[in-house]
Design a protein around this motif. Sequence first.
Motif, PDB file in Angstrom:
ATOM      1  N   GLY A 112      25.863  62.017 -49.927  1.00 31.89           N
ATOM      2  CA  GLY A 112      26.775  61.232 -49.116  1.00 31.89           C
ATOM      3  C   GLY A 112      26.205  61.011 -47.720  1.00 31.89           C
ATOM      4  O   GLY A 112      25.218  61.648 -47.330  1.00 31.89           O
ATOM      5  N   PRO A 113      26.830  60.125 -46.950  1.00 32.85           N
ATOM      6  CA  PRO A 113      26.344  59.812 -45.602  1.00 32.85           C
ATOM      7  C   PRO A 113      26.240  61.032 -44.682  1.00 32.85           C
ATOM      8  O   PRO A 113      25.304  61.134 -43.887  1.00 32.85           O
ATOM      9  N   ALA A 114      27.166  61.965 -44.781  1.00 32.16           N
ATOM     10  CA  ALA A 114      27.126  63.147 -43.906  1.00 32.16           C
ATOM     11  C   ALA A 114      25.899  64.008 -44.194  1.00 32.16           C
ATOM     12  O   ALA A 114      25.232  64.484 -43.269  1.00 32.16           O
ATOM     13  N   ASP A 115      25.591  64.218 -45.483  1.00 23.27           N
ATOM     14  CA  ASP A 115      24.412  65.018 -45.826  1.00 23.27           C
ATOM     15  C   ASP A 115      23.118  64.289 -45.485  1.00 23.27           C
ATOM     16  O   ASP A 115      22.137  64.910 -45.063  1.00 23.27           O
ATOM     17  N   LEU A 116      23.097  62.958 -45.656  1.00 23.51           N
ATOM     18  CA  LEU A 116      21.913  62.185 -45.258  1.00 23.51           C
ATOM     19  C   LEU A 116      21.660  62.342 -43.759  1.00 23.51           C
ATOM     20  O   LEU A 116      20.534  62.618 -43.333  1.00 23.51           O
ATOM     21  N   ALA A 117      22.704  62.190 -42.964  1.00 23.09           N
ATOM     22  CA  ALA A 117      22.567  62.323 -41.506  1.00 23.09           C
ATOM     23  C   ALA A 117      22.144  63.740 -41.134  1.00 23.09           C
ATOM     24  O   ALA A 117      21.300  63.932 -40.245  1.00 23.09           O
ATOM     25  N   ARG A 118      22.713  64.727 -41.801  1.00 19.81           N
ATOM     26  CA  ARG A 118      22.349  66.118 -41.514  1.00 19.81           C
ATOM     27  C   ARG A 118      20.889  66.384 -41.848  1.00 19.81           C
ATOM     28  O   ARG A 118      20.161  67.030 -41.086  1.00 19.81           O
ATOM     29  N   ALA A 119      20.412  65.891 -42.992  1.00 19.57           N
ATOM     30  CA  ALA A 119      19.007  66.094 -43.373  1.00 19.57           C
ATOM     31  C   ALA A 119      18.082  65.462 -42.335  1.00 19.57           C
ATOM     32  O   ALA A 119      17.092  66.080 -41.925  1.00 19.57           O
ATOM     33  N   GLU A 120      18.385  64.253 -41.907  1.00 19.68           N
ATOM     34  CA  GLU A 120      17.558  63.586 -40.895  1.00 19.68           C
ATOM     35  C   GLU A 120      17.575  64.369 -39.586  1.00 19.68           C
ATOM     36  O   GLU A 120      16.540  64.525 -38.924  1.00 19.68           O
ATOM     37  N   ARG A 121      18.728  64.867 -39.221  1.00 17.84           N
ATOM     38  CA  ARG A 121      18.859  65.646 -37.980  1.00 17.84           C
ATOM     39  C   ARG A 121      18.046  66.934 -38.070  1.00 17.84           C
ATOM     40  O   ARG A 121      17.318  67.285 -37.136  1.00 17.84           O
ATOM     41  N   GLU A 122      18.144  67.645 -39.196  1.00 12.35           N
ATOM     42  CA  GLU A 122      17.397  68.902 -39.346  1.00 12.35           C
ATOM     43  C   GLU A 122      15.892  68.689 -39.322  1.00 12.35           C
ATOM     44  O   GLU A 122      15.143  69.538 -38.856  1.00 12.35           O
ATOM     45  N   LEU A 123      15.453  67.523 -39.809  1.00  8.51           N
ATOM     46  CA  LEU A 123      14.015  67.223 -39.826  1.00  8.51           C
ATOM     47  C   LEU A 123      13.548  66.499 -38.568  1.00  8.51           C
ATOM     48  O   LEU A 123      12.355  66.354 -38.342  1.00  8.51           O
ATOM     49  N   GLY A 124      14.482  66.007 -37.782  1.00 10.00           N
ATOM     50  CA  GLY A 124      14.134  65.321 -36.543  1.00 10.00           C
ATOM     51  C   GLY A 124      13.553  63.940 -36.759  1.00 10.00           C
ATOM     52  O   GLY A 124      12.792  63.450 -35.926  1.00 10.00           O
ATOM     53  N   SER A 125      13.905  63.296 -37.874  1.00  8.73           N
ATOM     54  CA  SER A 125      13.345  61.978 -38.178  1.00  8.73           C
ATOM     55  C   SER A 125      14.267  61.222 -39.125  1.00  8.73           C
ATOM     56  O   SER A 125      14.728  61.788 -40.119  1.00  8.73           O
ATOM     57  N   PRO A 126      14.494  59.930 -38.848  1.00 12.45           N
ATOM     58  CA  PRO A 126      15.259  59.130 -39.817  1.00 12.45           C
ATOM     59  C   PRO A 126      14.400  58.828 -41.042  1.00 12.45           C
ATOM     60  O   PRO A 126      13.179  58.727 -40.950  1.00 12.45           O
ATOM     61  N   PHE A 127      15.061  58.693 -42.186  1.00  8.20           N
ATOM     62  CA  PHE A 127      14.360  58.346 -43.418  1.00  8.20           C
ATOM     63  C   PHE A 127      14.186  56.839 -43.502  1.00  8.20           C
ATOM     64  O   PHE A 127      15.052  56.083 -43.044  1.00  8.20           O
ATOM     65  N   PRO A 128      13.097  56.363 -44.117  1.00  5.48           N
ATOM     66  CA  PRO A 128      12.960  54.921 -44.351  1.00  5.48           C
ATOM     67  C   PRO A 128      13.989  54.474 -45.393  1.00  5.48           C
ATOM     68  O   PRO A 128      14.515  55.289 -46.162  1.00  5.48           O
ATOM     69  N   SER A 129      14.252  53.180 -45.428  1.00  2.00           N
ATOM     70  CA  SER A 129      15.297  52.632 -46.310  1.00  2.00           C
ATOM     71  C   SER A 129      15.110  53.016 -47.775  1.00  2.00           C
ATOM     72  O   SER A 129      16.074  53.345 -48.464  1.00  2.00           O
TER      73      SER A 129
END
Length: 159
Positions: free
Chosen positions: A28-45
Amino acid sequence: MSGVESVAALVRLLRAHPDTCRWTGGLGPADLARAERELGSPFPSSYRYFLAELGSCEADGTDFLGVYRTAALGDTLLGTVEATLDARTDERFPRELLVIQYDGMGGLVSLDTAQRDADGEHPVVVWDPGSGDRGGPERLADDFGSYALRQCSRSVLDG
């Protein structure tokens, strides 16, 4: 075919072969945002779409880490998050890489977030402890979607 279109084709391929393909379930969107935050980088589309649709997958022996949870570890985000954070404990591992797969020979197949194309996609590279001596990680593909589709198609259709 764009990276996102390649992931859409990958999803169709996996769903057409439930006997040899498995996936953990979309994020879900919350886990996607959390994963990006923990890694310090947005994921590509293309990787975001893969994660939202599948979470992680295994296609007849070809595994993509993705991002997922288990009942035993509760709220911990596994896969790319755990593998990348673990790899970063090695000072030789470039911090801009996000681990998406193990190559079976000691290499970490990764998205190189230091490079981005016009569509916002990151190339897929493979890093190993000797990469620095050879000029850096080897480029495998222009984007996650095309790489994942090619690898899974080989396993499922040619395997």
